[in-house]
Design a protein around this motif. Structure first.
Motif, PDB file in Angstrom:
ATOM      1  N   GLN A   1       0.843  10.065  10.421  1.00  0.00           N
ATOM      2  CA  GLN A   1       1.851  10.861   9.720  1.00  0.00           C
ATOM      3  C   GLN A   1       2.693   9.957   8.808  1.00  0.00           C
ATOM      4  OE1 GLN A   1       3.834  13.936  12.231  1.00  0.00           O
ATOM      5  NE2 GLN A   1       2.690  12.991  13.902  1.00  0.00           N
ATOM      6  N   PRO A   2       2.056   9.324   7.801  1.00  0.00           N
ATOM      7  CA  PRO A   2       2.806   8.434   6.908  1.00  0.00           C
ATOM      8  C   PRO A   2       3.840   9.206   6.091  1.00  0.00           C
ATOM      9  CG  PRO A   2       0.628   8.887   6.018  1.00  0.00           C
ATOM     10  CD  PRO A   2       0.651   9.477   7.401  1.00  0.00           C
TER      11      PRO A   2
ATOM     12  N   GLY B   1     -10.669  -0.835  -3.322  1.00  0.00           N
ATOM     13  CA  GLY B   1     -11.315   0.407  -2.915  1.00  0.00           C
ATOM     14  C   GLY B   1     -11.186   0.720  -1.446  1.00  0.00           C
ATOM     15  N   LYS B   2      -9.942   0.796  -0.949  1.00  0.00           N
ATOM     16  CA  LYS B   2      -9.736   1.136   0.459  1.00  0.00           C
ATOM     17  C   LYS B   2      -8.356   1.755   0.659  1.00  0.00           C
ATOM     18  CE  LYS B   2      -8.079  -3.553   1.524  1.00  0.00           C
ATOM     19  NZ  LYS B   2      -8.319  -4.788   2.301  1.00  0.00           N
ATOM     20  N   LEU B   3      -8.237   2.536   1.730  1.00  0.00           N
ATOM     21  CA  LEU B   3      -6.945   3.026   2.204  1.00  0.00           C
ATOM     22  C   LEU B   3      -6.503   2.136   3.349  1.00  0.00           C
ATOM     23  CD1 LEU B   3      -6.928   6.944   2.526  1.00  0.00           C
ATOM     24  CD2 LEU B   3      -6.011   5.532   0.684  1.00  0.00           C
ATOM     25  N   ALA B   4      -5.231   1.754   3.336  1.00  0.00           N
ATOM     26  CA  ALA B   4      -4.679   0.945   4.421  1.00  0.00           C
ATOM     27  C   ALA B   4      -3.443   1.651   4.972  1.00  0.00           C
ATOM     28  CB  ALA B   4      -4.308  -0.444   3.912  1.00  0.00           C
ATOM     29  N   PHE B   5      -3.423   1.857   6.277  1.00  0.00           N
ATOM     30  CA  PHE B   5      -2.299   2.486   6.957  1.00  0.00           C
ATOM     31  C   PHE B   5      -1.558   1.427   7.775  1.00  0.00           C
ATOM     32  CE2 PHE B   5      -5.169   5.921   6.098  1.00  0.00           C
ATOM     33  CZ  PHE B   5      -4.399   7.070   5.985  1.00  0.00           C
TER      34      PHE B   5
ATOM     35  N   LYS C   1      10.260  -0.204   9.477  1.00  0.00           N
ATOM     36  CA  LYS C   1       8.917   0.138   9.977  1.00  0.00           C
ATOM     37  C   LYS C   1       8.486   1.539   9.516  1.00  0.00           C
ATOM     38  CE  LYS C   1       8.986  -2.941  13.983  1.00  0.00           C
ATOM     39  NZ  LYS C   1       7.999  -3.856  13.395  1.00  0.00           N
ATOM     40  N   MET C   2       8.516   1.717   8.214  1.00  0.00           N
ATOM     41  CA  MET C   2       8.151   2.998   7.619  1.00  0.00           C
ATOM     42  C   MET C   2       6.644   3.220   7.707  1.00  0.00           C
ATOM     43  SD  MET C   2       9.372   5.672   5.956  1.00  0.00           S
ATOM     44  CE  MET C   2      10.914   5.184   5.163  1.00  0.00           C
ATOM     45  N   PRO C   3       6.183   4.315   8.323  1.00  0.00           N
ATOM     46  CA  PRO C   3       4.746   4.622   8.310  1.00  0.00           C
ATOM     47  C   PRO C   3       4.278   4.854   6.870  1.00  0.00           C
ATOM     48  CG  PRO C   3       5.909   5.960   9.944  1.00  0.00           C
ATOM     49  CD  PRO C   3       6.957   5.311   9.084  1.00  0.00           C
ATOM     50  N   THR C   4       3.315   4.049   6.440  1.00  0.00           N
ATOM     51  CA  THR C   4       2.936   4.008   5.032  1.00  0.00           C
ATOM     52  C   THR C   4       1.419   3.978   4.886  1.00  0.00           C
ATOM     53  OG1 THR C   4       4.957   2.750   4.543  1.00  0.00           O
ATOM     54  CG2 THR C   4       3.219   2.691   2.875  1.00  0.00           C
ATOM     55  N   VAL C   5       0.930   4.603   3.815  1.00  0.00           N
ATOM     56  CA  VAL C   5      -0.483   4.495   3.453  1.00  0.00           C
ATOM     57  C   VAL C   5      -0.563   3.932   2.040  1.00  0.00           C
ATOM     58  CG1 VAL C   5      -0.523   6.931   2.727  1.00  0.00           C
ATOM     59  CG2 VAL C   5      -2.672   5.722   3.127  1.00  0.00           C
ATOM     60  N   LEU C   6      -1.460   2.968   1.844  1.00  0.00           N
ATOM     61  CA  LEU C   6      -1.646   2.351   0.530  1.00  0.00           C
ATOM     62  C   LEU C   6      -3.048   2.603   0.020  1.00  0.00           C
ATOM     63  CD1 LEU C   6       0.192   0.141   2.369  1.00  0.00           C
ATOM     64  CD2 LEU C   6       0.301  -0.933   0.128  1.00  0.00           C
ATOM     65  N   MET C   7      -3.128   3.025  -1.245  1.00  0.00           N
ATOM     66  CA  MET C   7      -4.401   3.060  -1.959  1.00  0.00           C
ATOM     67  C   MET C   7      -4.580   1.705  -2.613  1.00  0.00           C
ATOM     68  SD  MET C   7      -4.998   6.637  -4.023  1.00  0.00           S
ATOM     69  CE  MET C   7      -6.647   6.149  -4.580  1.00  0.00           C
ATOM     70  N   VAL C   8      -5.470   0.881  -2.071  1.00  0.00           N
ATOM     71  CA  VAL C   8      -5.687  -0.447  -2.635  1.00  0.00           C
ATOM     72  C   VAL C   8      -6.780  -0.313  -3.692  1.00  0.00           C
ATOM     73  CG1 VAL C   8      -6.077  -2.874  -2.106  1.00  0.00           C
ATOM     74  CG2 VAL C   8      -5.106  -1.361  -0.368  1.00  0.00           C
ATOM     75  N   GLY C   9      -6.343   0.016  -4.884  1.00  0.00           N
ATOM     76  CA  GLY C   9      -7.254   0.369  -5.965  1.00  0.00           C
ATOM     77  C   GLY C   9      -7.282   1.867  -6.174  1.00  0.00           C
TER      78      GLY C   9
ATOM     79  N   GLU D   1       5.979  12.148   1.982  1.00  0.00           N
ATOM     80  CA  GLU D   1       7.126  12.741   1.283  1.00  0.00           C
ATOM     81  C   GLU D   1       7.465  12.001  -0.007  1.00  0.00           C
ATOM     82  OE1 GLU D   1      10.144  12.458   4.243  1.00  0.00           O
ATOM     83  OE2 GLU D   1       9.281  14.018   5.528  1.00  0.00           O
ATOM     84  N   THR D   2       7.091  10.709  -0.080  1.00  0.00           N
ATOM     85  CA  THR D   2       7.422   9.874  -1.234  1.00  0.00           C
ATOM     86  C   THR D   2       6.179   9.135  -1.702  1.00  0.00           C
ATOM     87  OG1 THR D   2       9.702   9.536  -0.485  1.00  0.00           O
ATOM     88  CG2 THR D   2       8.827   7.951  -2.070  1.00  0.00           C
ATOM     89  N   LEU D   3       5.920   9.172  -3.007  1.00  0.00           N
ATOM     90  CA  LEU D   3       4.806   8.435  -3.606  1.00  0.00           C
ATOM     91  C   LEU D   3       5.361   7.363  -4.541  1.00  0.00           C
ATOM     92  CD1 LEU D   3       1.708   8.139  -4.210  1.00  0.00           C
ATOM     93  CD2 LEU D   3       2.091   9.705  -6.133  1.00  0.00           C
ATOM     94  N   ILE D   4       4.954   6.114  -4.306  1.00  0.00           N
ATOM     95  CA  ILE D   4       5.280   5.018  -5.220  1.00  0.00           C
ATOM     96  C   ILE D   4       3.995   4.631  -5.939  1.00  0.00           C
ATOM     97  CG2 ILE D   4       6.134   2.655  -5.427  1.00  0.00           C
ATOM     98  CD1 ILE D   4       7.785   3.109  -2.921  1.00  0.00           C
ATOM     99  N   VAL D   5       3.983   4.829  -7.238  1.00  0.00           N
ATOM    100  CA  VAL D   5       2.803   4.537  -8.049  1.00  0.00           C
ATOM    101  C   VAL D   5       3.051   3.249  -8.815  1.00  0.00           C
ATOM    102  CG1 VAL D   5       1.223   5.422  -9.786  1.00  0.00           C
ATOM    103  CG2 VAL D   5       2.441   7.019  -8.323  1.00  0.00           C
TER     104      VAL D   5
END
Length: 309
Positions: free
Chosen positions: A31-32, A75-79, A86-94, A120-124
């Motif tokens: 639940q990022p 080319g990966k998702l990292a959680f 300690k914010m639950p976060t997902v990163l699009m690496v590429g 809830e928040t997207l950082i591009v």
């Protein structure tokens, strides 16, 4: 192997992808609250999350995802958990790009998954060329608005049937870039003692690529009010806005756009021919290299912003 599903944009397809990830993550990571898209040369942002909690998925194993084919995009998702809070976060690496041959629905598919997971928040983040003298290489632009050149031609990720489970048929973009997040970006830069003026509000011009702009195109974009120009970012932002996600755009200026008129071949324009000094063309390898060299600044900025959320 992930289940094989149709590439048509449907609620079922999004649910399949979200469930695939959710079942392979701890309850906390499934639940990022924040998603980060890492642009060219900025894959080092993945190091902001704690290694002990990190869970990664290659794009190829996630239902509905396409492959990232551009150098500088892993080319990966990292959680994981990010920052002191300690914010639950997902990163699009590429990320995915229009010029790779993907349509805008494929490019923006991950944003719908993030919404279903609870983002809830997207950082591009991304790399872009400067259209303005005051924007130096290495500066960071905080997006306040954008201009979508493909959008003028009807190329929009929201074209086709609306997905009412995510958002309305007609989405207003006049307030796309969250004001409070932009304020936090400047506060974070100040806290990190960034050089005054090295972080600026900016208007991003989205061009399809993969060619860099002609000189005439660069002058045209400058005349529209654009500050920086790149080949990504806007499609994901439009879909995030449709999903009701708060958006912050951070752009690393990696090069100066070539806009000077070419050397005249007209003998009647002798003075211009004799005094002409050209600009060096843009080189993608140099764009990547600058992204890597400035990754620490961007990494610290993103981490500090999230600690202020």
């Amino acid at each position: 192997m992930p289940p094989q599903v149709s590439t048509d944009e449907t609620d079922e397809l999004f649910t399949v992808a979200a469930d695939y990830l959710r079942k392979r993550l701890t309850p906390e990571l499934s639940q990022p609250k924040v998603a980060i898209i890492c642009g060219s040369g900025l894959g080092g942002l993945v190091d902001t999350i704690e290694e002990t909690d990190k869970v990664e998925f290659s794009y190829e194993e996630i239902p509905g995802f396409v492959s990232s084919t551009v150098p500088g995009h892993a080319g990966k998702l990292a959680f994981g958990l990010l920052g002191k809070n300690k914010m639950p976060t997902v990163l699009m690496v590429g990320r995915f790009h229009f010029y790779e041959g993907y349509n805008l629905k494929q490019i923006t598919f991950p944003i719908r998954i993030f919404k279903l997971l609870g983002v809830e928040t997207l950082i591009v983040t991304g790399a872009a060329g400067s259209l303005r003298e005051e924007f130096e290489t290495g500066d960071i632009g905080v997006l306040s608005d954008h201009i979508s050149i493909p959008g003028f031609c009807g190329v929009n990720p929201l074209s086709g049937p609306n997905l009412p489970a995510f958002g309305p048929r007609f989405t207003a973009l006049s307030d796309t870039y969250d004001y409070e997040l932009r304020v936090k970006a400047f506060k974070a830069a100040q806290k990190l003692n960034f050089t005054p003026g090295s972080i600026k509000e900016s208007i991003y011009c989205f061009a399809g690529g993969p060619t860099y702009e002609t000189r005439a195109e660069a002058r045209f974009l400058k005349s529209t009010g654009g500050d920086v120009v790149g080949m990504s970012t806007v499609p994901e932002i439009i879909v995030a806005k449709h999903c009701g996600i708060k958006i912050l755009g951070l752009i690393l200026v990696t090069n100066k756009v070539v806009e000077k008129k070419p050397k005249s071949a007209d003998p009647m324009n002798y003075q211009q021919m004799m005094n002409y000094q050209d600009q060096e063309p843009v080189n993608h390898e140099e764009v990547i290299a600058l992204g890597v060299s400035k990754a620490k600044d961007m990494k610290n900025l993103v981490k500090t912003i999230i600690e202020l959320i």
